[in-house]
Scaffold this active site. Structure first.
Site, PDB file in Angstrom:
ATOM      1  N   ASP A 191      13.312 -32.066 -61.327  1.00  0.00           N
ATOM      2  CA  ASP A 191      14.509 -31.861 -60.813  1.00  0.00           C
ATOM      3  C   ASP A 191      14.784 -32.514 -59.596  1.00  0.00           C
ATOM      4  O   ASP A 191      14.113 -33.571 -59.179  1.00  0.00           O
ATOM      5  CB  ASP A 191      14.939 -30.429 -60.930  1.00  0.00           C
ATOM      6  CG  ASP A 191      16.633 -30.061 -61.004  1.00  0.00           C
ATOM      7  OD1 ASP A 191      17.341 -30.651 -60.108  1.00  0.00           O
ATOM      8  OD2 ASP A 191      16.741 -29.476 -62.066  1.00  0.00           O
ATOM      9  N   HIS A 229      19.870 -28.172 -56.798  1.00  0.00           N
ATOM     10  CA  HIS A 229      19.782 -28.015 -58.117  1.00  0.00           C
ATOM     11  C   HIS A 229      18.568 -27.383 -58.751  1.00  0.00           C
ATOM     12  O   HIS A 229      18.455 -26.343 -59.524  1.00  0.00           O
ATOM     13  CB  HIS A 229      20.437 -29.114 -59.101  1.00  0.00           C
ATOM     14  CG  HIS A 229      20.431 -28.941 -60.253  1.00  0.00           C
ATOM     15  ND1 HIS A 229      19.482 -29.461 -61.300  1.00  0.00           N
ATOM     16  CD2 HIS A 229      21.712 -28.509 -61.067  1.00  0.00           C
ATOM     17  CE1 HIS A 229      20.046 -29.219 -62.490  1.00  0.00           C
ATOM     18  NE2 HIS A 229      21.209 -28.674 -62.361  1.00  0.00           N
ATOM     19  N   SER A 401      22.853 -26.750 -67.698  1.00  0.00           N
ATOM     20  CA  SER A 401      21.753 -26.918 -66.381  1.00  0.00           C
ATOM     21  C   SER A 401      21.159 -25.533 -66.392  1.00  0.00           C
ATOM     22  O   SER A 401      19.870 -25.274 -66.140  1.00  0.00           O
ATOM     23  CB  SER A 401      22.367 -27.168 -65.242  1.00  0.00           C
ATOM     24  OG  SER A 401      22.106 -28.473 -64.970  1.00  0.00           O
TER      25      SER A 401
END
Ligand SMILES: *[C@@H]1O[C@H](CO)[C@@H](O)[C@H](O)[C@H]1NC(C)=O
Ligand SMILES: *[C@@H]1O[C@H](CO)[C@@H](O)[C@H](O)[C@H]1NC(C)=O
Ligand SMILES: *[C@@H]1O[C@H](CO)[C@@H](O)[C@H](O)[C@H]1NC(C)=O
Ligand SMILES: *[C@@H]1O[C@H](CO)[C@@H](O)[C@H](O)[C@H]1NC(C)=O
Ligand SMILES: *[C@@H]1O[C@H](CO)[C@@H](O)[C@H](O)[C@H]1NC(C)=O
Length: 888
Positions: A191, A229, A401
């Site tokens: 990520d 994220h 996600s």
């Protein structure tokens, strides 16, 4: 005098060997008498003193005797034995009692009886089957209390305990109680970094398996302002049970961060990332992919596909790395996960979204490669998880996600319980244990194996308890095998590496069909049993790809929609050897005729030709004793008819693989997730793909999408549309005026941020350019450096707003890469990195033009073409995507 008791004892002993005596609770009271032989009185003396009858030794307890006495005639005399003992003891203690022989004897008896336990009948509750938990549903507060959670935001983690809709949650609390908390399992988040300084992650951070491929440092430190994220996703799995934010699903497991999304990255780095520390790391959670814009069609390049195959074959001691991919957030643009080569890979578990009420949020992508759904944002709710910072919590996480990490968390729990599960065992367990949601949703269809399947929900929602309990008793599947069925050429259809075609059948509106037959003998010859995945490769030309629909019908009449209409997909490339995948035929008997139907929505004067197709079926070997070879990733051979594949195990072969040298632009940040995903209205009443094929899924009016797609790309960004349409509805109010002023201010700030970020980025990348100066002058790079930056700037500007463009370039056609093929010419060039070092120049972005299938500029491409450009060679499943897009 002593003789009698002795014989009595002997008689009793002989009884002992026998079965326990029958009890007569109706007529007798029973006691257990604990005897202390050292105090002098024999058992028989005690028995006669107390007036009881010795039955037998009490079980295996030494000096414990079961005794009985006939029930008293009068009810009041309920406990004669206890009373006589009491009398004896009182007498023994009394200093006034006469010192007679009988008194001494009674004293001996009294002190020889250590205890007397009256026996009463009691009904025991059966242990098995386990007691059904009281129907009362526990609230988050009660769970937190019982499990001693101090985490202040646990109550908001509805995906763990859903107070409002208790039937919709990951269902893991019962596993935690059994001590299944992910101990010993490591999940890597590929990520944009992982904040290992967070108090909620530090204790579970696994540095050894972490790396930063963007900045090439050991630790995956989030650097860019929006690098949050990966941290949020990691928190969903392994947020520590402490006094910060909430807990992860596998809160005793470890997490690693592998940073690849915060800058450009080459295929080989991405390949290395997907195998990083792959003996210790079990799960790779990947919440990114090609743009979810409803018009891209991209997949992992050769090296990356090889790395995934290496992972499933060699990773985790040969049990296979688990790749978990988010299905994608392009649902509103009519995007489908079968146009994404990561999610439609048989080596990944594809996870789509459902919201806290169990509905299908409209951003979540549908396709036949969807395996399961997991809970995430929608319907007015988000995922609460750890955020970047020392003690931070995010309440706005979501999209597919956040669905993928929830699935990864369940797999981490399962691997603690069953470390020997292979990568395919996990897929089997998904298929078997996922729970059907919204059974009335018309998207559900029965598979030949009798399971409900839906393009929206896959096999259903992943449940921790169901998955892990099934895993505990799961019998491991046999090794994998597959059969490649020979390609069918329609009317002698061919396509060479330059996408030049001959033959084929024009695609009429009602479609053209072709069949491939699988025979019983074929299965036997290949030692094949137990169908799992089916992959279908198609060669189709079309002037407007989005009009083409492809479906596969099995011998048992089960239909898999592989490609439904995509209103925004204007690409004129068709499908030059693109591979689709379906899990809908899992456990079906594959013997018989498989039919492919290719149809065309005939827009205006758009048309195309169906050239040919091939199909592969994947499953288990029937007999593991027979020899079976592991799968080898074939070299690019997207030509029709396919060349005889000539790969060796290490993938090296005579020809050079073009995509191996490519770099991809990874847009920062790429919130393809609509800004209002949390508010996304869920639905449970619409099929994902209409059966007539004339009106596919997008919730948006078709014209809308089609038009926007032809307009300037910087305007077509889907999330922005959502945002601006919100503004539009406000325009009627006075609010509009103030918003406009606000927008101007934000714009100013955004521009400032953009230039600041760009200068930072340039400094950071400066190293690469100096390292690779030589390369820059050559080949693809030379061409690239003449490209322009304009589109990329646009993109970055959008990024600076934190608002998201899912369309970072000037090409609305497609994302396929016409290859710089020239084998040999570009080998070893790490051109992509360099592109980003170039100052903006006129023209178009190097990478963007380079990988597009729009006609390349003659000037720019002269060098390339002289080196035998082969646009098709890397197309379809073979091509690498250039926009990794995070934040699904
Ligand atoms: C969770 O699992 C239990 C079995 O342990 C089951 O009774 C319950 O219905 C499940 N809840 C959900 C939401 O699936
Ligand atoms: C990871 O695996 C390697 C061998 O592949 C081993 O030497 C190392 O100790 C492991 N590290 C941890 C932290 O388990
Ligand atoms: C395909 O090619 C074969 C031989 O090359 C020829 O006999 C046949 O007629 C061709 N079929 C079509 C439909 O053109
Ligand atoms: C495949 O490899 C063999 C030996 O490596 C070689 O003789 C043969 O020509 C190759 N075939 C093709 C189609 O490249
Ligand atoms: C593809 O085109 C190039 C030049 O445009 C040519 O040199 C090459 O031979 C072609 N390849 C094939 C397989 O036809």
């Amino acid at each position: 005098m002593r003789l009698l008791p002795l014989t009595l004892v002997l008689a009793i002993q002989s009884v002992l060997a026998a079965q326990p005596a029958k009890r007569f609770y109706n007529t007798h009271d029973y006691y257990v008498l604990e005897h202390d032989p050292l105090e002098g009185a024999s058992l028989a003396e005690i028995a006669s003193a107390l007036g009881v009858e010795v039955v037998e030794q009490a079980g295996e307890l030494a000096n414990h005797w079961l005794v009985r006495v006939a029930k008293g005639l009068q009810k009041r005399d309920a406990d004669p034995v206890l009373r006589s003992l009491e009398g004896l003891r009182l007498e023994a203690k009394s200093p006034h009692s006469p010192r007679s022989e009988s008194t001494l004897q009674r004293r001996r008896v009294a002190s020889s009886v250590k205890n007397v336990f009256p026996q009463t009948l009691r009904q025991r509750v059966k242990r098995a089957p386990p007691p059904i938990r009281p129907p009362k549903v526990e609230t988050a507060e009660e769970v937190a209390h019982r499990l001693e959670f101090q985490d202040p935001e646990f109550g908001r983690q509805w995906h763990l305990v859903n107070n409002d809709y208790p039937e919709h949650m990951m269902n893991v609390t019962a596993l935690w109680e059994d001590g299944i908390t992910g101990k010993g399992v490591i999940t890597a988040f590929v990520d944009d970094g992982l904040d290992y300084t967070s108090d909620d992650l530090a204790a579970n951070f696994y540095a050894y398996g972490s790396y930063d491929y963007n900045d090439h440092t050991d630790l995956p430190t989030p650097v860019l302002f929006d690098d949050h994220h990966g941290t949020r996703c990691a928190g969903q799995v392994a947020a520590v049970k402490n006094d910060v934010c909430g807990v992860g699903i596998a809160y005793d497991s470890k997490v690693a961060g592998i940073r690849i999304l915060s800058g450009p990255i080459s295929d080989i780095d991405e390949a290395a990332a997907l195998n990083y520390d792959y003996q210790n790391t079990s799960i790779y959670s990947c919440s990114w992919g090609p743009p979810d814009d409803g018009r891209s069609m991209e997949g992992p390049g050769y090296l990356i596909r090889k790395a995934m195959v290496n992972g499933i074959q060699q990773g985790r001691g040969g049990k296979g790395s688990l790749y978990v991919f988010a299905s994608g957030n392009g649902g509103r643009s009519g995007d489908q996960c079968n146009f994404d080569g990561y999610t439609n890979s048989i080596f990944s578990v594809t996870v789509a979204a459902i919201d806290f009420k169990g509905y299908h949020p409209d951003y979540s992508e549908s396709c036949a490669a969807n395996m399961v759904v997991a809970y995430t944002s929608g319907g007015g709710n988000y995922i609460t998880t750890t955020d970047r910072g020392k003690n931070k919590c995010s309440h706005s996480h979501g999209g597919t996600s956040a669905a993928a990490p929830n699935a990864a968390g369940i797999f981490a729990l399962a691997l603690q319980a069953r470390p020997d599960l292979g990568w395919r065992d996990v897929q089997h367990l998904c298929v078997r244990t996922a729970l059907q949601v919204n059974p009335d949703d018309p998207d559900w269809e029965q598979t030949a194996a009798g399971r409900p399947y839906s393009y929206k929900y896959g096999y259903g929602s992943l449940s921790g308890v169901d998955f892990v309990k099934a895993a505990q008793t799961w019998k491991l599947v046999n090794p994998q095998t597959w059969i490649d069925l020979p390609a069918v050429q329609i009317n002698n259809g061919t396509m060479d590496a330059n996408w030049t075609t001959t033959g084929g059948s024009p695609i009429p509106e009602d479609g053209v069909e072709s069949k491939i037959t699988v025979t019983k003998e074929l299965l036997e010859d290949h030692n094949f049993a137990g169908l799992e995945h089916v992959t279908v490769k198609v060669w189709i030309t079309h002037t407007r790809r989005g009009d083409v629909e492809v479906e596969l019908v099995s011998p048992n009449g089960v239909r898999s929609v592989l490609a439904a209409r995509r209103y925004g997909d204007n690409a004129n490339t068709g499908y030059p050897g693109w591979t689709f995948m379906t899990v809908k035929h899992w456990d079906e008997d594959p013997v018989g005729e498989w039919t492919i139907r290719v149809s065309d929505q005939r827009k205006e004067d758009q048309s195309g030709v169906f050239l040919g197709w091939s199909m592969s079926i994947w499953g288990s070997v029937a007999d593991p004793e027979k020899e079976h070879k592991p799968y080898v990733v074939p070299l690019e051979d997207d030509v029709l008819p396919p060349l005889p594949s000539n790969t060796t195990d290490d993938g090296s072969s005579s020809s050079i693989v073009p995509s191996s040298t490519s770099t991809k632009t990874i847009p920062r940040p790429t919130e393809h997730l609509p800004g209002d995903h949390g508010e996304s209205d869920g639905e449970n009443h619409k099929p994902a793909f209409s059966t007539t094929g004339t009106a596919a899924s997008p919730t948006k009016p078709p014209e809308d999408v089609a038009e926007s797609a032809t307009a300037s790309p910087s305007i077509t960004s889907t999330p922005d549309e959502g945002w601006f349409s919100d503004l539009g509805s406000l325009a009627s109010n006075q609010v509009w005026f103030f918003l406009a002023i606000g927008a101007v201010v934000i714009f100013g700030v955004g521009v400032g941020l953009f230039f600041w970020r760009r200068s930072v980025a340039r400094k950071r990348r400066a190293n690469y350019s100096s390292l690779h100066d030589d390369d820059v002058a050559m080949g693809a790079v030379g061409r690239n450096s003449s490209g322009a930056r304009a589109p990329r700037q646009t993109k970055e500007l959008y990024d600076a707003f934190g608002e998201v463009s899912d369309d970072e370039d000037a090409d609305e056609e497609t994302a396929l890469r016409p290859h710089i093929a020239s084998p040999g010419l570009h080998t070893g060039l790490h051109s992509g990195f360099l592109d980003d070092d170039d100052p903006p120049t006129a023209g178009s972005d190097p990478k963007e033009t380079r990988y597009r299938d729009e006609p390349e500029s003659p000037v720019d491409d002269e060098k390339e073409r002289s080196g035998a450009t082969s646009p098709g060679s890397g197309s379809g499943s073979g091509s690498s995507w250039e926009h990794a897009s995070e934040t699904r």
